[in-house]
Structure formats: structure tokens, C-alpha cells
Design an enzyme around this catalytic site. Structure first.
Site, PDB file in Angstrom:
ATOM      1  CG  HIS A  33      42.034 -18.577  18.870  1.00 47.13           C
ATOM      2  ND1 HIS A  33      42.851 -19.281  19.718  1.00 47.13           N
ATOM      3  CD2 HIS A  33      42.246 -19.078  17.638  1.00 47.13           C
ATOM      4  CE1 HIS A  33      43.543 -20.164  19.030  1.00 47.13           C
ATOM      5  NE2 HIS A  33      43.193 -20.069  17.754  1.00 47.13           N
ATOM      6  N   GLY A  62      33.542 -27.323  -2.351  1.00 54.98           N
ATOM      7  CA  GLY A  62      34.945 -27.103  -2.044  1.00 54.98           C
ATOM      8  C   GLY A  62      35.256 -25.777  -1.376  1.00 54.98           C
ATOM      9  CB  ALA A  80      32.642 -23.548  -4.356  1.00 56.06           C
ATOM     10  CE  LYS A 100      24.489 -11.893   4.197  1.00 54.09           C
ATOM     11  NZ  LYS A 100      24.244 -10.573   4.328  1.00 54.09           N
TER      12      LYS A 100
END
Length: 161
Positions: A33, A62, A80, A100
Site C-alpha cells: 500500500h 513455513g 521459517a 539476512k
């Protein structure tokens, strides 16, 4: 996964390469946005749309969020819960918020060789048919030429060969 493009308009297109693993609850969103102007409600300022590319042989674990405008390089692993806000180089492991690089999966020389592999043309049958020509056993893995079998068949136990 939310994409805002199509093959004719790639501005917000999400491209996913070959042999990519994406775990549950991953969010891939190719727009953000716009909220710069305080005189206009955010909902009326539009979207900043950018493509996302996930190259071949990537594992996205995940609950990862992949944000607009990034490329995840070939052979990379995203840990994850990470939030990917910038490009991730090939054959790296990236974790965290923001994600990173914490290490590379292979040496620079090996990565250079791996980048030559075209995953769209690689099949298990093709590897199996040429395995006797290229196999060599090392203490850590069975390798095909200069790339490891685990790259292509991570669930295979090569210790029996």
C-alpha cells in the site's frame, strides 16, 4: 499468494521456478500500500506493485513472508518465519526479520557450476541414465560432476550406492 500481473503485464507477476518447495502458511504478496500523503486516506492512495521471482530449487520454509520486488536466487533456503524484503543471492541460506544471509550452501566455485544447470531440462531419468558416467563417492556425499545429488534428490539415501 497475491499477484497483480499477468504474462502480458509483468509488473506484479509472481514467477516460481522448477523444483521449488513452499511450506504451509507462506505469504507471497507482489504489492504494498502507498501511504505517503497524509491528506488522502491510505485506501485511496493505491498500490506499489512489483514482481516477485523465486528461482529454481528454492525451499521456502513455513510462515515466510515474501514482499514485493524481490528475487530469491536459485538453490536458496529461506528459514521459517522470515520476512524477505530484499533480493537473496543464489545458493544462500537466509533467516530472520528482515531475512539476512547467514551462510552459503556451497563454495563460490561450486555455485558458479550450479548456476549453469537448467532445471527445466533436468529429470530424474536423465540423471539416472548418466549416473555411471558422473558418479563419484566422497566422504560426505555422492556427487554428479560438480554438483551434489542432494541438490536434486534431497530425500534420497545415496549411502547404499
Amino acid at each position: 499468494m497475491v499477484g497483480y500481473g499477468d504474462p502480458g503485464d509483468t509488473e506484479g507477476l509472481i514467477k516460481i521456478g522448477n523444483n521449488v518447495r513452499i511450506a504451509p502458511n507462506v505469504m507471497i504478496i507482489s504489492a504494498n500500500h502507498v501511504f505517503d500523503n497524509t491528506d488522502i486516506p491510505i485506501c485511496k492512495q493505491g498500490m506499489d506493485v512489483k514482481p516477485i521471482t523465486i528461482e529454481d530449487d528454492v525451499w521456502v520454509a513455513g510462515r515466510v513472508n515474501i514482499m514485493a520486488g524481490v528475487t530469491i536466487g536459485k538453490g536458496s533456503v529461506i528459514g521459517a518465519g522470515s520476512i524477505v524484503t530484499k533480493d537473496i543471492p543464489p545458493y544462500s541460506v537466509a533467516v530472520g526479520v528482515p531475512a539476512k544471509v547467514i551462510k552459503y550452501r556451497f563454495s563460490e566455485e561450486m555455485i558458479s557450476e550450479l548456476l549453469k544447470v537448467d532445471y527445466s531440462k533436468l529429470t530424474k531419468e536423465k540423471v539416472d541414465a548418466n549416473a555411471s558416467t558422473f558418479l563419484r563417492v566422497s566422504s560426505s556425499a555422492v556427487s554428479i560432476s560438480s554438483f551434489t545429488m542432494q541438490t536434486f534428490f534431497p530425500a534420497t539415501d545415496f549411502s547404499v550406492l
